[in-house]
Design a protein around this motif. Structure first.
Motif, mmCIF file in Angstrom:
data_model
loop_
_atom_site.group_PDB
_atom_site.id
_atom_site.type_symbol
_atom_site.label_atom_id
_atom_site.label_comp_id
_atom_site.label_asym_id
_atom_site.label_seq_id
_atom_site.Cartn_x
_atom_site.Cartn_y
_atom_site.Cartn_z
ATOM 1 N N GLU A 11 42.401 -46.146 83.814
ATOM 2 C CA GLU A 11 42.578 -47.511 83.338
ATOM 3 C C GLU A 11 43.711 -47.566 82.318
ATOM 4 N N VAL A 12 44.513 -48.597 82.409
ATOM 5 C CA VAL A 12 45.603 -48.815 81.456
ATOM 6 C C VAL A 12 45.064 -49.665 80.305
ATOM 7 N N VAL A 13 45.085 -49.097 79.116
ATOM 8 C CA VAL A 13 44.620 -49.822 77.934
ATOM 9 C C VAL A 13 45.858 -50.303 77.169
ATOM 10 N N ARG A 14 45.994 -51.614 77.080
ATOM 11 C CA ARG A 14 47.165 -52.210 76.433
ATOM 12 C C ARG A 14 46.740 -52.954 75.162
ATOM 13 N N ASN A 15 47.321 -52.554 74.046
ATOM 14 C CA ASN A 15 47.042 -53.224 72.779
ATOM 15 C C ASN A 15 47.906 -54.483 72.708
ATOM 16 N N LYS A 16 47.272 -55.608 72.924
ATOM 17 C CA LYS A 16 48.030 -56.862 72.998
ATOM 18 C C LYS A 16 48.666 -57.252 71.668
ATOM 19 N N ASP A 17 48.124 -56.744 70.577
ATOM 20 C CA ASP A 17 48.728 -57.035 69.279
ATOM 21 C C ASP A 17 50.037 -56.267 69.100
ATOM 22 N N ARG A 18 50.167 -55.121 69.771
ATOM 23 C CA ARG A 18 51.386 -54.315 69.666
ATOM 24 C C ARG A 18 52.397 -54.619 70.773
ATOM 25 N N CYS A 19 51.904 -55.025 71.936
ATOM 26 C CA CYS A 19 52.803 -55.257 73.075
ATOM 27 C C CYS A 19 53.747 -56.422 72.788
ATOM 28 N N ILE A 20 55.042 -56.174 72.967
ATOM 29 C CA ILE A 20 56.046 -57.205 72.691
ATOM 30 C C ILE A 20 56.676 -57.749 73.976
ATOM 31 N N MET A 44 50.714 -57.237 82.704
ATOM 32 C CA MET A 44 49.492 -56.935 83.437
ATOM 33 C C MET A 44 49.651 -55.566 84.106
ATOM 34 N N ALA A 45 48.550 -55.025 84.618
ATOM 35 C CA ALA A 45 48.607 -53.705 85.255
ATOM 36 C C ALA A 45 47.740 -53.665 86.505
ATOM 37 N N HIS A 54 51.942 -40.713 82.441
ATOM 38 C CA HIS A 54 52.249 -40.884 81.019
ATOM 39 C C HIS A 54 53.672 -41.382 80.744
ATOM 40 N N ARG A 55 54.421 -41.741 81.775
ATOM 41 C CA ARG A 55 55.791 -42.223 81.548
ATOM 42 C C ARG A 55 55.778 -43.479 80.672
ATOM 43 N N CYS A 56 54.918 -44.413 81.007
ATOM 44 C CA CYS A 56 54.876 -45.665 80.241
ATOM 45 C C CYS A 56 54.415 -45.419 78.806
ATOM 46 N N VAL A 57 53.431 -44.524 78.661
ATOM 47 C CA VAL A 57 52.911 -44.216 77.327
ATOM 48 C C VAL A 57 53.999 -43.585 76.462
ATOM 49 N N SER A 58 54.779 -42.678 77.073
ATOM 50 C CA SER A 58 55.805 -41.953 76.325
ATOM 51 C C SER A 58 56.949 -42.849 75.867
ATOM 52 N N LEU A 59 57.273 -43.878 76.683
ATOM 53 C CA LEU A 59 58.464 -44.682 76.396
ATOM 54 C C LEU A 59 58.166 -46.051 75.799
ATOM 55 N N CYS A 60 56.907 -46.393 75.676
ATOM 56 C CA CYS A 60 56.577 -47.684 75.053
ATOM 57 C C CYS A 60 57.063 -47.675 73.596
ATOM 58 N N PRO A 61 57.950 -48.598 73.220
ATOM 59 C CA PRO A 61 58.553 -48.543 71.871
ATOM 60 C C PRO A 61 57.571 -48.892 70.749
ATOM 61 N N THR A 62 56.467 -49.564 71.081
ATOM 62 C CA THR A 62 55.520 -49.970 70.033
ATOM 63 C C THR A 62 54.197 -49.219 70.124
ATOM 64 N N ARG A 63 54.126 -48.200 71.000
ATOM 65 C CA ARG A 63 52.903 -47.408 71.188
ATOM 66 C C ARG A 63 51.713 -48.311 71.512
ATOM 67 N N ALA A 64 51.959 -49.243 72.431
ATOM 68 C CA ALA A 64 50.921 -50.212 72.785
ATOM 69 C C ALA A 64 50.065 -49.753 73.957
ATOM 70 N N LEU A 65 50.391 -48.608 74.567
ATOM 71 C CA LEU A 65 49.719 -48.192 75.800
ATOM 72 C C LEU A 65 49.011 -46.856 75.656
#
Length: 501
Positions: A11-20, A44-45, A54-65
């Motif tokens: 499951e992809v857990v996205r922190n909506k407060d951090r996601c820009i 959405m996912a 882990h590509r998205c996790v590694s490159l997310c600039p706000t560590r939202a994933l």
């Protein structure tokens, strides 16, 4: 959905407060997991497509994933696990053979983790590798049985062709096609800088890499892909692939989706056609037939290159190795059941073969008992994870170790085990140009050099702790090993004593 529906394992857990909403995850995901919803005004996912790379996790600039294992479960059953149930659902829906990548993930024993090393104390003092010379060079090939001198007392050279390595580690066979051009370049450049060798696998050698021939082992498999005189002449050694640890008794298969451009030209097969190697070599049905191929390759290269025969670790591996040693081969490579692969039938990968530790110990003992151990060198692979695994393998009788998965991890692999799909987000197991460029060989080869430089230093530290200053003194020195948590039979096969003895 209905009866065929399988809940996504991650499951992809996205922190909506951090996601820009920068959509980096969308651009970076080759599996098309992420997308922006105009209607919802947020990212959405589609988790059914996630392979946990882990590509998205590694490159997310706000560590939202973050990616988490789902807590969706089947009713508890010690016999019918959720995995077993889902695999039946998949086969009932498709009628197809299940395919998997990388090595065996099942919780079988890892014998390296049950072996401990001895250390020097008072009577046999330890050695400081920072202040005293330590020799980790390895020579692979036949060893002369005695020293011969001329009438003036000068030693007469008797060495047949051999390989010289700065440390007892090489990069194992990974074909161009199963991995990318940039991954191959990284391996080749690292091998040259380190003074070791890398193996082309059964996919031929791209002409750009002929410049690394002095550090290249070329492979001749049953499909003979990319095999021609220039290919053989360029190499430092030739390996005949009879089997591999991930799929003993099974031939090779590279899907047609990866046979594109230079891969097609290098393998000498049409674009889009599946590259299928037969399970057996159709000209080898006995040790005598193998001997004929060994000497054909020696003849074709003017007896200037050592010949390796690679086999999978199976229950009668010691008898097979004895025959190979008598076939004229210079080196035997043995691949254990945890060996990696770009694609293999899941049932074969997870159920066929034996651990490399047990195979190695039995082969070394048999060759010594028959007095032919010096006729061949032994190289082992199949989930060599660290310098400690290398060290223990040498003490069990190996001359050198092949590493494959460890090398890919150094390049950035996250072990998502979906190599066969050709969508590697890290640019390693793919031929898609947009993905291949994600692996920078200028960075990749340095990471490989760094890793093996560290391993070599650790090997010297362990040697020093044992009071040994030469890797040759460690080879087959099982007195330096002790087992823990093993049965008497396991200890007997390994040829070591239990801890405390």
């Amino acid at each position: 959905m209905g009866i065929a529906y399988i809940y996504p394992p991650y499951e992809v857990v996205r922190n909506k407060d951090r996601c820009i909403g920068c959509r980096v995850c969308e651009r970076q995901c080759a599996n098309e997991v992420h997308h922006y919803s105009e209607e919802a005004g947020c990212m959405m996912a589609d988790e059914s497509k996630c392979v946990n790379c882990h590509r998205c996790v590694s490159l997310c600039p706000t560590r939202a994933l973050k990616i988490v294992k789902t807590d969706h479960t089947f009713k508890e059953n010690a016999n019918w696990s959720g995995k077993a149930i889902q695999e039946i659902y998949r086969q009932a829906s498709t009628g197809g053979v299940l395919l998997s990548s990388m090595g065996n993930p099942e919780p079988y024993p890892i014998y390296f983790d049950k072996i401990l090393l001895n250390a020097s104390q008072v009577t046999n003092p330890s050695i400081d590798p920072l202040r005293e010379p330590m020799e980790t060079r390895v020579f692979l090939g036949k060893k002369p049985k005695q020293i011969k001198r001329d009438k003036n007392g000068n030693i007469l050279p008797q060495n047949t062709p051999h390989l010289e390595l700065s440390m007892p580690v090489m990069f194992s066979a990974m074909s161009y096609g199963s991995i990318s051009y940039n991954a191959h370049e990284s391996l080749a450049r690292a091998a040259r800088e380190l003074g070791i060798y890398y193996n082309t696998g059964e996919g031929g050698l791209h002409e750009d890499f002929y410049q690394y021939g002095a550090n290249t082992i070329v492979q001749v498999a049953s499909g003979r892909f990319g095999v021609h005189s220039d290919y053989l002449d360029t190499a430092a050694a030739i390996e005949i692939k009879m089997g591999q640890g991930a799929k003993p008794g099974i031939g090779g298969h590279l899907p047609g989706t990866k046979i594109v451009g230079d891969v097609s030209r290098t393998r000498m097969i049409p674009e889009g056609s599946d590259a299928i190697s037969p399970a057996p070599h159709h000209d080898i049905y006995s040790i005598e037939d193998l001997r004929q191929l060994v000497y054909s390759l020696k003849e074709a290269t003017n007896y200037e290159k050592p010949v390796i025969v690679k086999i999978a670790a199976v229950h009668n591996v010691s008898a097979i190795a004895s025959g190979i040693a008598r076939s004229g081969a210079d080196i035997i490579a043995i691949d254990g059941y945890r060996g990696g692969t770009g694609a293999a039938p899941t049932r074969i990968r997870d159920n066929v073969g034996i651990p490399i530790e047990l195979a190695l110990a039995s082969v070394d003992k048999r060759l010594r008992d028959e007095g032919i151990r010096d006729d061949v060198s032994i190289v082992v692979g199949g989930s060599i994870r660290s310098s400690a695994d290398v060290f223990k393998a040498i003490a069990l009788g190996a001359d050198c170790c092949y590493i494959g998965t460890a090398a890919l991890l150094a390049l950035g692999c996250h072990l998502c085990r979906s190599c066969h799909e050709g969508k590697c987000n890290w640019g390693i197991a793919t031929q898609r140009p947009d993905l291949v460029k994600r692996l920078n060989p200028d960075i990749g080869y340095k990471r490989l050099v760094n890793m093996l430089t560290a391993w070599n230093h650790e090997i010297k530290e362990m040697m020093g702790g044992m009071g040994i200053n030469s890797i040759e003194s460690l080879k087959g020195n099982r007195l330096m090993l002790r087992g823990i948590g093993m049965t008497e039979k396991e200890l007997e096969i390994l040829g070591i004593k239990h801890a405390g003895e």
